[in-house]
Scaffold this active site. Structure first.
Site, PDB file in Angstrom:
ATOM      1  N   LYS A 159      -9.846  15.309 -30.224  1.00 14.61           N
ATOM      2  CA  LYS A 159      -9.240  16.119 -29.108  1.00 14.61           C
ATOM      3  C   LYS A 159      -7.866  15.274 -28.956  1.00 14.61           C
ATOM      4  O   LYS A 159      -8.030  14.388 -27.993  1.00 14.61           O
ATOM      5  CB  LYS A 159     -10.137  15.970 -27.871  1.00 14.61           C
ATOM      6  CG  LYS A 159      -9.678  17.088 -26.717  1.00 14.61           C
ATOM      7  CD  LYS A 159     -10.873  17.172 -25.867  1.00 14.61           C
ATOM      8  CE  LYS A 159     -10.520  18.054 -24.661  1.00 14.61           C
ATOM      9  NZ  LYS A 159     -10.204  19.432 -24.910  1.00 14.61           N
TER      10      LYS A 159
HETATM   11  N1  PPE Z   1     -11.169  24.190 -28.312  1.00 11.62           N
HETATM   12  C1  PPE Z   1     -10.063  23.861 -27.913  1.00 11.62           C
HETATM   13  C2  PPE Z   1      -8.855  23.707 -28.393  1.00 11.62           C
HETATM   14  C3  PPE Z   1     -10.193  23.064 -26.546  1.00 11.62           C
HETATM   15  O1  PPE Z   1      -9.194  22.496 -25.988  1.00 11.62           O
HETATM   16  C4  PPE Z   1     -11.540  23.043 -25.886  1.00 11.62           C
HETATM   17  C5  PPE Z   1     -11.728  22.447 -24.713  1.00 11.62           C
HETATM   18  C6  PPE Z   1     -12.696  23.791 -26.405  1.00 11.62           C
HETATM   19  C7  PPE Z   1     -12.447  24.205 -27.781  1.00 11.62           C
HETATM   20  C8  PPE Z   1     -13.875  23.635 -25.990  1.00 11.62           C
HETATM   21  O2  PPE Z   1     -14.784  22.325 -25.842  1.00 11.62           O
HETATM   22  P1  PPE Z   1     -15.575  21.725 -24.743  1.00 11.62           P
HETATM   23  O3  PPE Z   1     -14.791  21.650 -23.512  1.00 11.62           O
HETATM   24  O4  PPE Z   1     -16.044  20.406 -25.340  1.00 11.62           O
HETATM   25  O5  PPE Z   1     -16.706  22.933 -24.683  1.00 11.62           O
HETATM   26  N2  PPE Z   1     -10.438  22.524 -23.790  1.00 11.62           N
HETATM   27  C9  PPE Z   1     -10.296  21.649 -22.354  1.00 11.62           C
HETATM   28  C10 PPE Z   1      -8.844  21.616 -22.170  1.00 11.62           C
HETATM   29  C11 PPE Z   1      -8.415  22.802 -21.287  1.00 11.62           C
HETATM   30  C12 PPE Z   1      -6.997  22.501 -20.632  1.00 11.62           C
HETATM   31  O6  PPE Z   1      -6.396  23.376 -20.364  1.00 11.62           O
HETATM   32  O7  PPE Z   1      -6.660  21.354 -20.421  1.00 11.62           O
HETATM   33  C13 PPE Z   1     -11.416  21.832 -21.616  1.00 11.62           C
HETATM   34  O8  PPE Z   1     -12.127  23.050 -21.601  1.00 11.62           O
HETATM   35  O9  PPE Z   1     -11.663  20.941 -20.555  1.00 11.62           O
END
Ligand code: PPE
Length: 308
Positions: A159
């Site tokens: 990330k």
């Molecule tokens: N894919 C991406 C590209 C992504 O950024 C997130 C989280 C996810 C999948 C889902 O991952 P999880 O949160 O572990 O279930 N995106 C984060 C950032 C959003 C933002 O705009 O900043 C979030 O949801 O916190």
């Protein structure tokens, strides 16, 4: 989402006032996107404030750092404690926690190794990511004209700040064209993920989500929802999804820390199923929101109390 200032930010081991949490413009991160971060929710449950899946989030932060050779000068346990400490200091019953590890100020040039690895933890108020209506009525999405990164270009399991250049292109295009979110295809044309969410599709009662090899983030909400799906006894497959399967699905939904569990009602203006939230999505949401509000038992051990 406009930012509501909190009182304090944890900055390299100390809680400093929000307005003092500053860095130099020549910091490596600003020029080359060299950061790794997390997004974690703290929920206001019936039993008090509790952080959702603290340990896996902190683990993923360290995993992201490892991929980019960023050595974090704290242990995962210290970061977990620092997150709880920051939430307590800011006295918010519910919040979104943003731990950020970045390359600071030292030298110019791509090689980041001399630049210090700095750590901050902020908490902010963040309500519904895709709008108030999204959770019940679903959102309208498009398939992005941008692809997700190819494997061997950017490591999707990290990330990483710089990776979000791709997400920004997707998100801006979607919003400007009147959609709430975009779904990217991977380099082979299979469904990958949203700009900030993982995706699940349902047809004839079978639930499918793209595998980690599809250039997706290994989402912690994705993992939680996969456990809920198994617990509810549905059939779950991790397999490649062709674009048109989005149009033919009975139900589609997104998962993410910010987005939580959000149904999709149209893709490229084509109705998904009835064009309303479907029954399986609703039953998964019931479990998810039941657990994070404390109305259902925390049977998977996902919540860490903030005050204990
Ligand atoms: N894919 C991406 C590209 C992504 O950024 C997130 C989280 C996810 C999948 C889902 O991952 P999880 O949160 O572990 O279930 N995106 C984060 C950032 C959003 C933002 O705009 O900043 C979030 O949801 O916190």
């Amino acid at each position: 989402m406009p930012i509501n200032k909190s009182e304090k930010i944890w900055f390299n081991g100390e809680l400093v006032p929000w307005d003092q949490a500053k860095i130099h413009v020549m910091s490596h991160v600003l020029h080359y996107g060299s950061s790794v971060f997390e997004g974690i929710r703290c929920y206001d449950t019936r039993q008090g404030s509790a952080v959702f899946r603290l340990r896996p989030h902190v683990r993923r932060l360290f995993d992201s750092g490892k991929i980019y050779r960023m050595e974090i000068k704290y242990t995962p346990e210290q970061i977990e404690q620092a997150i709880l400490q920051t939430i307590r200091a800011n006295k918010l019953p519910a919040c979104y926690v943003r731990p950020l590890v970045f390359r600071g100020y030292d030298s110019i040039g791509v090689d980041p190794r001399n630049c210090p690895v700095e750590v901050v933890i902020a908490t902010i108020e963040w309500g519904r990511y895709l709008g108030q209506e999204a959770i019940e009525n679903g959102v309208d999405v498009c398939v992005s004209s941008w692809n997700r990164m190819a494997p061997n270009t950017f490591p999707a399991m990290a990330k990483m700040g710089g990776h979000y250049a791709n997400s920004q292109l997707m998100k801006m295009e979607a919003l400007i064209n009147g959609y709430s979110e975009a779904i990217a295809l991977d380099v082979n044309g299979y469904v990958s993920e949203g700009s900030g969410e993982n995706i699940f599709i349902i047809r004839d009662g079978v639930i499918t989500t793209p595998p980690l090899g599809g250039s997706i983030l290994s989402g912690i909400t994705r993992d939680s929802v996969m456990q809920i799906i198994k617990g509810l006894g549905y059939e779950l497959r991790e397999q490649l999804i062709p674009r048109e399967a989005l149009y033919l699905a009975d139900e589609v939904f997104l998962t993410g820390t910010a987005a939580e569990v959000s149904p999709i009602r149209t893709v490229d203006r084509i109705s998904v199923g009835s064009g309303k939230r479907g029954p399986i999505t609703a039953s998964i949401q019931k479990e998810f929101f039941g657990i994070v509000t404390g109305e259902l038992e925390d049977k998977y051990g996902w919540l860490t109390p903030v005050n204990k």
